[in-house]
Design a protein around this motif. Sequence first.
Motif, PDB file in Angstrom:
ATOM      1  N   SER A  39       4.408   2.994   8.413  1.00 53.75           N
ATOM      2  CA  SER A  39       5.210   3.953   7.644  1.00 53.75           C
ATOM      3  C   SER A  39       6.640   3.466   7.501  1.00 53.75           C
ATOM      4  O   SER A  39       7.230   2.939   8.455  1.00 53.75           O
ATOM      5  CB  SER A  39       5.199   5.323   8.338  1.00 53.75           C
ATOM      6  N   GLU A  59      11.208   2.647  10.310  1.00 55.47           N
ATOM      7  CA  GLU A  59       9.899   2.014  10.161  1.00 55.47           C
ATOM      8  C   GLU A  59       9.152   2.130  11.473  1.00 55.47           C
ATOM      9  O   GLU A  59       9.747   2.028  12.551  1.00 55.47           O
ATOM     10  CB  GLU A  59      10.035   0.540   9.767  1.00 55.47           C
ATOM     11  N   VAL A  91      -1.189   4.270  10.074  1.00 58.40           N
ATOM     12  CA  VAL A  91      -0.440   3.784   8.911  1.00 58.40           C
ATOM     13  C   VAL A  91       0.844   3.116   9.373  1.00 58.40           C
ATOM     14  O   VAL A  91       1.449   3.518  10.376  1.00 58.40           O
ATOM     15  CB  VAL A  91      -0.102   4.923   7.921  1.00 58.40           C
ATOM     16  N   GLU A 122       8.757   8.458   1.603  1.00 54.10           N
ATOM     17  CA  GLU A 122       7.906   7.874   2.643  1.00 54.10           C
ATOM     18  C   GLU A 122       6.808   7.047   1.996  1.00 54.10           C
ATOM     19  O   GLU A 122       6.102   7.515   1.098  1.00 54.10           O
ATOM     20  CB  GLU A 122       7.303   8.979   3.513  1.00 54.10           C
ATOM     21  N   THR A 123       6.671   5.812   2.458  1.00 54.97           N
ATOM     22  CA  THR A 123       5.629   4.901   1.978  1.00 54.97           C
ATOM     23  C   THR A 123       4.745   4.519   3.156  1.00 54.97           C
ATOM     24  O   THR A 123       5.246   4.041   4.179  1.00 54.97           O
ATOM     25  CB  THR A 123       6.249   3.634   1.362  1.00 54.97           C
ATOM     26  N   ASN A 124       3.435   4.733   3.005  1.00 55.60           N
ATOM     27  CA  ASN A 124       2.493   4.464   4.085  1.00 55.60           C
ATOM     28  C   ASN A 124       1.410   3.503   3.626  1.00 55.60           C
ATOM     29  O   ASN A 124       0.932   3.600   2.486  1.00 55.60           O
ATOM     30  CB  ASN A 124       1.840   5.763   4.574  1.00 55.60           C
ATOM     31  N   THR A 184       0.692  14.728  12.230  1.00 55.96           N
ATOM     32  CA  THR A 184       1.275  13.429  12.554  1.00 55.96           C
ATOM     33  C   THR A 184       1.467  13.242  14.053  1.00 55.96           C
ATOM     34  O   THR A 184       1.944  14.143  14.753  1.00 55.96           O
ATOM     35  CB  THR A 184       2.634  13.267  11.848  1.00 55.96           C
ATOM     36  N   HIS A 219      -2.163   9.665  11.330  1.00 60.40           N
ATOM     37  CA  HIS A 219      -2.329  10.833  10.474  1.00 60.40           C
ATOM     38  C   HIS A 219      -3.786  11.272  10.451  1.00 60.40           C
ATOM     39  O   HIS A 219      -4.689  10.465  10.718  1.00 60.40           O
ATOM     40  CB  HIS A 219      -1.880  10.524   9.034  1.00 60.40           C
ATOM     41  N   TRP A 247      10.367   4.934   5.948  1.00 63.40           N
ATOM     42  CA  TRP A 247      11.100   6.097   5.458  1.00 63.40           C
ATOM     43  C   TRP A 247      12.436   5.649   4.893  1.00 63.40           C
ATOM     44  O   TRP A 247      13.110   4.795   5.472  1.00 63.40           O
ATOM     45  CB  TRP A 247      11.348   7.108   6.569  1.00 63.40           C
TER      46      TRP A 247
END
Length: 497
Positions: free
Chosen positions: A225, A208, A223, A242-244, A188, A213, A227
Amino acid sequence: MAHQDPPSPASISSVILHYSLAVLSVAIAVGSALLLQRFELRESLFLIAIAVTVWFGGMGPGLLSIVLSDLSIDYFFLPPIYSISFDPSHIPYFIVFTLFGLSISWLSASRRHAEQYLRQARNELQRKVAEQIDELREQASLLNLTHDCIFVRNADDAITYWNRGAEELYGWKAEEALGKVTHQLLHTKFPAPLEEIQVELLRTGRWEGELVHAKIDGTQVVVASRWALQRDDSGKPAGVLETNNDISERKRAEDALRQTQADLAHVSRVTTMGELTVSLAHEVNQPIGAAVTDANTCLRWLTRDQPDIQEAREAASRMAKDATRAAEIVSRIRRLFEKSTAQWELIDVNEVIREMSVLLRSELTRYPIVVRMALADIPPVMGDRVQLRQVFMNLMLNGIDAMKDMNQGGELTITSQFEENGQLLISVSDTGVGLPPDQVDKIFNAFFTTKPQGTGMGLSISRSIVESHRGRLWATDNSPRGAIFYISFPTNVEAGE
């Protein structure tokens, strides 16, 4: 009265079995006591029988076993033996025994009820846990349906959940990713130090931003991202959801758009400089002509019968100043012709305004236009110097164009001030023909122009540049005539934002 259903055969059989247990346990106690009579264990054996009856049969059969025990003791063990006489002298004995039996029955029943309650509670807990597990599995299956990349990492950043979207985006299967440290697995690249991001995450519970990556094949992906911090019952951090979303194509499109805008801005600058050729040539010729005059003067002082070294030195000094002035003008013109990527640095906006006023001085002197400047002591802003030069050049030229055909002359006023909200406010006002009626909102649209030879790109490009610096550009009518263009800049914009 409410109708009650008759008891079922099964419940009747259960009651008979429980009360039969009372008879059987007391009978066993009698037999055991008779066989072990010499050991004097009868009370203990009967109390055991009572406890067993209560434990397996309940309180009703337990009370029956107490009564049967009293009768059996009186009949088999107390004189006169083999008769039920209830001698008054035995009453204290029966009272004590009965109390012991009742106590044991109560304790045994309480423990039995407690164990039954615990068993029911355990079964209920197991049922709820099973339901939650099924619900989590259902949610996990739903998360696998989304195209978003979703994974969960614990307090040590080790991956504990990895959905199908993550498998498709990065290439690692769930069994390959689980247990791995996310930032090591994905290599990362953060937009800020990780420690600062973690501080914000702990403080707000969310973060955010954009991350870079690496996929399993080594290619990089950008991405968006998000959190979300998960805490345990004690409030301590337990993990992060975590959503990417892959925005690589969008970033490439944005970069291409910025490059196109930069190219268009460069074309606009070249076009503007072409229109100003006469004025710029005059501006350059002035110091060059003065330098030639000073050079001739210097030669005359040196070729006299008695050379005047002091006068020659002063002439040479003026010549050097004129040459420097001409070089500076040429340098400013060259910088406006530059075509390069944005170079962000701390910029003194007042200095940029003065540079443009010098560069446009010949254009201003061609017309009866007075230039007034009220530049306050302002902090620097983060920006691109070439782009800001173009903005102020466009605004100043617009003011000149609005006033050059007015016989009574005009006034171009440029001000700068630092406001209490931390914004830097610049204004460029003129006393010309003013803004087009009912079309103020359109003047910043591309290809909209009120000039016969205009391209309609100057104000559009200027607004785009200002907005890329996180600023605002807008216009209002001036009083009693003319227009005012305002630029508001934040003074805390980070480079490259």
